[in-house]
Design a protein around this motif. Sequence first.
Motif, short mmCIF file in Angstrom:
data_model
loop_
_atom_site.label_atom_id
_atom_site.label_comp_id
_atom_site.label_asym_id
_atom_site.label_seq_id
_atom_site.Cartn_x
_atom_site.Cartn_y
_atom_site.Cartn_z
N ARG A 47 -56.52 49.26 -0.84
CA ARG A 47 -57.13 47.97 -0.98
C ARG A 47 -56.42 47.09 0.76
O ARG A 47 -55.59 47.44 0.72
N ASN A 48 -57.73 46.91 1.51
CA ASN A 48 -56.94 46.41 3.05
C ASN A 48 -56.18 45.35 2.14
O ASN A 48 -56.68 44.56 1.52
N LYS A 49 -55.43 43.96 3.17
CA LYS A 49 -55.62 43.19 2.80
C LYS A 49 -56.70 42.10 2.91
O LYS A 49 -56.68 40.79 2.50
N THR A 57 -60.37 51.08 2.43
CA THR A 57 -60.46 51.82 2.48
C THR A 57 -60.36 53.08 2.16
O THR A 57 -59.31 53.24 1.75
N TRP A 96 -58.90 56.80 3.11
CA TRP A 96 -58.09 57.96 3.39
C TRP A 96 -57.92 59.25 2.52
O TRP A 96 -57.60 59.69 1.17
#
Length: 140
Positions: free
Chosen positions: A63-65, A70, A72
Motif C-alpha cells: 500500500r502506497n502513501k 503496487t 512488488w
Amino acid sequence: MNRKSLLIAGAVGVAGLVALPAASLAHHAFAAEFDSSKPLVIDGVVTKVRFVNPHSWIYLDVRNKDGSVTNWGFEFGTPTSLRSSNITRDNVHAGVPIRLAGYKAKNGGPFGYATTVVLPGGRKVQTGSAPDAPPPPVGK
C-alpha cells in the motif's frame, strides 16, 4: 572406435569443459541488477511465491502513501537455502503479511532483492544468497 571418432569425442569434451566456467559466469551477480545504495524495508501482503531455481521470487501488494497498491517482486535465495531456513509454502503463501528488507532494482521498477523476511509472529529469516550482496539493511 577409430582415431577420427576419438579426436572428435576429445574435442567435444574439451569444448564442454571450456564452456562450463563461461556458463557459470553468465549467471548474474547482485550488482548487475540491484542497487546497493538503495536499501528498502517494505511491508506487504504476499500475492505469489515461486520456489524455482536458480532464484525464488516473492510478490507482494504494498500500500502506497496515497492509498494505491503496487505489486512488488523480490528475488530470494534458492529453494534449498529457503527450505533450510524453514521458508516453505506452508508459511509464505498468498494472503500472508510480511516485512522484507533488501535493495531496489536498478531498472527503477517495483522489483528488488530480498535479504531478510520477517514472518507473522516476528520470526526474522535471511533469504538472500548472492555472495556479492551487501548485508541486510537495518529494518524499521
